[in-house]
Design an enzyme around this catalytic site. Sequence first.
Site, PDB file in Angstrom:
ATOM      1  N   CYS A 142       0.736  -1.309  -0.070  1.00 17.23           N
ATOM      2  CA  CYS A 142       0.145  -0.069   0.026  1.00 17.23           C
ATOM      3  C   CYS A 142       0.912   1.289  -0.089  1.00 17.23           C
ATOM      4  O   CYS A 142       0.819   2.041  -0.772  1.00 17.23           O
ATOM      5  CB  CYS A 142      -0.935   0.003   1.171  1.00 17.23           C
ATOM      6  N   HIS A 149      -2.809   1.354   6.653  1.00 16.74           N
ATOM      7  CA  HIS A 149      -2.991   1.236   5.357  1.00 16.74           C
ATOM      8  C   HIS A 149      -3.377   2.823   4.741  1.00 16.74           C
ATOM      9  O   HIS A 149      -3.816   3.698   5.400  1.00 16.74           O
ATOM     10  CB  HIS A 149      -4.293   0.566   5.104  1.00 16.74           C
ATOM     11  N   HIS A 191      -5.835   1.826  -4.375  1.00 17.54           N
ATOM     12  CA  HIS A 191      -4.851   1.459  -3.381  1.00 17.54           C
ATOM     13  C   HIS A 191      -4.439   0.162  -4.023  1.00 17.54           C
ATOM     14  O   HIS A 191      -4.800  -0.563  -4.965  1.00 17.54           O
ATOM     15  CB  HIS A 191      -5.401   1.570  -2.133  1.00 17.54           C
TER      16      HIS A 191
END
Length: 344
Positions: free
Chosen positions: A259, A308, A320
């Site tokens: 991420c 994240h 993402h």
Amino acid sequence: MASHRRPKQPSRARVTVLTTAAAAAVVLSANAANAAPSEKLSKDEVKAKVDKLYQEAEQATEKLDGAKEKQQELQKEISTIQDNVARGQEDLNKLRDSLGSLATAQYRSGGIDPSVQLFLSSNPDDYLDKASTLDQLSSQQVEALKKIQDKQRELAQERAEATDKLKDLSATRTELAKQKSAVQSKLADAQKLLNTLTAKEKAALDAEQAQAASRASSRVDLGNTGSASGRAAAAFSAAQSVIGSPYVYGASGPSSFDCSGLTSWAYAQAGVTIPRTSEAQANAGTRIYNESDLKVGDLVIFYGDYHHVGLYAGNGQVLHAPHTGAVVRYESIGDMTFEFGVRI
């Protein structure tokens, strides 16, 4: 006449043992009757458990990325210090040589000053701390001794700093191994769960995820970058160019990403350097707490520990790298726990 004896009664201890054993047998029998063979989890139950494991793996991945980054920084710092120490030692040797030249000149002109002779076989700190010694040296010799003393102190400090950095590097490498093991363990557990699904269930799960990604993609206004800054728009465009690239923990492009690897790579393509981990990226710019104030290209931080991150894609969507087994894709912000946005 036959003798009629009463049967021997078991001892109280034996009765207790037998009674306990019988009770245990009843309990075990009841449990065996009630316990169904290990029940197979449903597709949705497997998905829920796997999603949780993926989250835990990503938490460890971000710590792994942080440890990697720290290791690289420490290695650079140690290399720089060691180079400085090497150059400093050369300078110190030259200073000593120059003082030796002074002593040689003194010898030729009538003998070496006893204090200089003593210095050449010991440490200058021993002399400079004694005023009587300074009285026996010429101003040129005093200056040479002071330079040597300063250089020795400087080298001692740099060597101590290098020693500390090496200890820190060793601890960082230990942390690196620990986090890598944690990631691999979580991913292995997730794979075991996925392996319990039938081919039909796996196909249904993949179809659901593909449909969700398709819905998210359809909600994105691909022309909606007008409100973004030039750098944010460029970073978002770079991320769009790698849609479909696989998630790989610890990867930061150009063909696979985790991420924070995706977001840091995307901004690098726009000429902007941001930190490597999601936790550090959370502090890389101005925080935006209201979703309605987000602009395309803003970082979007998820979950309370900031493990994240993605790029805001407009219309409530984020672009993402989700987790292992997935690819870079669009997803609704509402599918995750939104904390805040970050405008670089």
